[in-house]
Scaffold this motif. Structure first.
Motif, mmCIF file in Angstrom:
data_model
loop_
_atom_site.group_PDB
_atom_site.id
_atom_site.type_symbol
_atom_site.label_atom_id
_atom_site.label_comp_id
_atom_site.label_asym_id
_atom_site.label_seq_id
_atom_site.Cartn_x
_atom_site.Cartn_y
_atom_site.Cartn_z
ATOM 1 N N ALA A 1 0.814 -1.215 0.000
ATOM 2 C CA ALA A 1 0.000 0.000 0.000
ATOM 3 C C ALA A 1 0.845 1.261 0.000
ATOM 4 O O ALA A 1 0.309 2.370 -0.063
ATOM 5 N N GLY A 2 2.155 1.089 0.054
ATOM 6 C CA GLY A 2 3.056 2.227 0.026
ATOM 7 C C GLY A 2 4.440 1.801 0.469
ATOM 8 O O GLY A 2 4.624 0.710 1.030
ATOM 9 N N GLY A 56 13.180 16.388 -3.627
ATOM 10 C CA GLY A 56 12.414 15.978 -4.794
ATOM 11 C C GLY A 56 11.016 15.504 -4.483
ATOM 12 O O GLY A 56 10.496 14.606 -5.153
ATOM 13 N N ARG A 57 10.366 16.091 -3.497
ATOM 14 C CA ARG A 57 8.977 15.739 -3.219
ATOM 15 C C ARG A 57 8.051 16.475 -4.193
ATOM 16 O O ARG A 57 8.358 17.568 -4.668
ATOM 17 N N PRO A 78 -3.650 9.027 1.873
ATOM 18 C CA PRO A 78 -3.001 9.924 2.833
ATOM 19 C C PRO A 78 -2.687 9.226 4.153
ATOM 20 O O PRO A 78 -1.642 9.493 4.760
ATOM 21 N N ALA A 79 -3.570 8.327 4.609
ATOM 22 C CA ALA A 79 -3.329 7.630 5.872
ATOM 23 C C ALA A 79 -2.098 6.732 5.785
ATOM 24 O O ALA A 79 -1.314 6.629 6.741
ATOM 25 N N ALA A 80 -1.907 6.058 4.645
ATOM 26 C CA ALA A 80 -0.721 5.223 4.459
ATOM 27 C C ALA A 80 0.536 6.088 4.416
ATOM 28 O O ALA A 80 1.578 5.733 4.987
ATOM 29 N N ALA A 81 0.454 7.229 3.734
ATOM 30 C CA ALA A 81 1.593 8.153 3.705
ATOM 31 C C ALA A 81 1.913 8.652 5.109
ATOM 32 O O ALA A 81 3.087 8.742 5.501
ATOM 33 N N ALA A 82 0.875 8.969 5.885
ATOM 34 C CA ALA A 82 1.089 9.453 7.251
ATOM 35 C C ALA A 82 1.799 8.411 8.097
ATOM 36 O O ALA A 82 2.666 8.741 8.920
ATOM 37 N N LEU A 111 9.061 8.289 -1.366
ATOM 38 C CA LEU A 111 7.924 7.813 -0.572
ATOM 39 C C LEU A 111 6.696 7.845 -1.455
ATOM 40 O O LEU A 111 6.361 8.879 -2.023
ATOM 41 N N GLU A 112 6.043 6.702 -1.576
ATOM 42 C CA GLU A 112 4.818 6.581 -2.354
ATOM 43 C C GLU A 112 3.780 5.860 -1.500
ATOM 44 O O GLU A 112 4.124 4.937 -0.741
ATOM 45 N N ALA A 113 2.529 6.259 -1.627
ATOM 46 C CA ALA A 113 1.472 5.636 -0.839
ATOM 47 C C ALA A 113 0.141 5.743 -1.559
ATOM 48 O O ALA A 113 -0.115 6.715 -2.284
ATOM 49 N N ASP A 114 -0.736 4.734 -1.313
ATOM 50 C CA ASP A 114 -2.045 4.718 -1.954
ATOM 51 C C ASP A 114 -2.980 5.772 -1.385
ATOM 52 O O ASP A 114 -3.828 6.311 -2.100
#
Length: 407
Positions: A220-221, A270-271, A247-251, A242-245
């Motif tokens: 999922a990320g 590079g974000r 916002p909660a996974a990114a958090a 950093l990649e995530a499906d």
């Protein structure tokens, strides 16, 4: 200029070309890095400028595929652009670029791209900055304050040797959701993203890979990062990707990075400029954007094919008067008629609604630059009121284009 010829560099000439590049960039890499560069160039288009038998210019192009709105396109990506110091300002670079454009056109590639070592050089060849990146720093000496609840699915560290298969599948599945992303093969993962020792800072740790998601289910990320201790400051976490499906996974991934023991600073280069972190971070004094820079520069080699190959968010019917000093077929007035159902672009005698340079059209092509911004900067002329607004709506993408693969 009369004595200079442009032709392909054979495999036997790669080492000679690399020596010229190292001279131009003031580099003296060790043997292992030279071998890495040599191996990279085996699969590249290689164009040389020769003054009699002396190699005085060199440009290579990776045969990459890049995501564009609604799909992806073959896109030669320029690298190792070098001119001998004895032959500057003699048309060497112009001749090599022209040769590369001709090759790309013959191969059916409507766009090309590069990362600019000097911004002032490449605009005159029709390249425009199509993606931008942010440098972000997080003070992680205290817990990362968030406005949303992080995903509670498990996090796990992955052996970098196993990561290309796992991350590659995820990356391929999500790549076309955002324009500007380069297709990565197994070798690119291993030799560019997951190499043991970082070439810019040998004090950094080997790459670390953390993924989120149930072990029995899909990823999922993920985050790829390196760490190092510092005598005069808290330890550093350098985030590479950093990649995530969601916002909660990114958090959850950001919270993990901010919780690594013996570290106190996250530096992420590079974000994407629309990173949701900027909104769900509760304290923007803790999460700071410390820089913004142009990343991927795009050149529309075949404007018609490029425009007809991308998707369009809303209907538009306008006449563009495009200036292109290097590819005459792109110049002049053309009618662009596009909608979510498709696009046509062809010559017309009708009066222009908008006049602009091909470099500025390239900057807007992926959806990252607004036509309206060009008007306000004096870089485009609107002859029919409302043209910029209508064209911007048609060029719109849900996510801002983003590129983090350097080459």
């Amino acid at each position: 200029m009369d004595s200079i010829q442009f032709r392909d560099i054979p495999e036997t000439g790669i080492d000679r070309a690399l020596s010229l590049s190292y001279l131009a960039f003031h580099e003296s890499p060790e043997e292992e890095k030279r071998k890495h560069h040599h191996d990279l160039l085996l699969d590249c288009t290689r164009i040389g400028a020769y003054d009699n038998d002396e190699l005085v210019g060199f440009v290579a192009a990776f045969p990459f595929t890049v995501s564009v709105p609604g799909g992806e396109l073959a896109c030669p990506c320029l690298t190792f652009v070098s001119v001998a110091p004895t032959h500057r300002r003699r048309g060497v670079l112009s001749g090599m670029i022209a040769e590369l454009f001709a090759k790309a056109g013959a191969d059916g590639a409507p766009i090309a791209s590069l990362w600019a070592s000097e911004d002032a050089i490449y605009g005159r060849f029709g390249f425009g900055p199509a993606t931008h990146g942010h440098t972000v720093e997080i003070d992680s000496r205290r817990p990362l304050a968030l406005r949303i609840t992080p995903d509670d699915r498990p996090l796990r560290l992955v052996d970098p040797s196993d990561a290309p298969g796992l991350l590659g599948e995820y990356y391929d599945r999500t790549r076309t959701e955002r324009a500007g992303r380069i297709a990565r093969g197994d070798a690119w993962w291993r030799e560019e993203w997951l190499v043991e020792e970082d070439e810019e800072d040998d004090e950094l740790s080997p790459p670390r890979v953390v993924v989120i998601g149930d072990p029995a289910g899909p990823v999922a990320g993920y985050a790829i990062y390196r760490t190092k201790t510092r005598d005069d400051a808290p330890g550093l976490v350098r985030l590479d990707e950093l990649e995530a499906d969601t916002p909660a996974a990114a958090a959850a991934l950001w919270r993990y990075l901010a919780s690594i023991d013996l570290t106190g600073l996250i530096r992420a280069w590079g974000r994407p400029v629309d990173d949701p972190l900027h909104l769900f971070a509760a304290d923007r004094d803790q999460v700071r954007v410390t820089g913004e820079f142009p990343a991927l520069w795009v050149r529309l080699i075949d404007v018609r094919k490029a425009l007809e190959s991308r998707s369009w968010a809303s209907p538009v019917d306008v006449v563009l008067d495009v200036r292109d000093d290097h590819v005459p077929a792109n110049s002049g007035r053309h009618r662009l008629t596009a909608s979510p159902d498709g696009c046509t672009y062809g010559p017309t005698e009708d009066p222009a609604d908008l006049t602009l340079d091909v470099r500025d059209l390239a900057a807007c092509y992926l959806g990252g630059t607004k036509i309206d911004a060009l008007l306000r900067a004096g870089l485009a002329t609107e002859h029919a009121p409302g043209t910029a607004k209508t064209l911007d709506a048609a060029l719109h993408t849900a996510l801002v284009p983003h590129t983090v693969d350097e080459f």
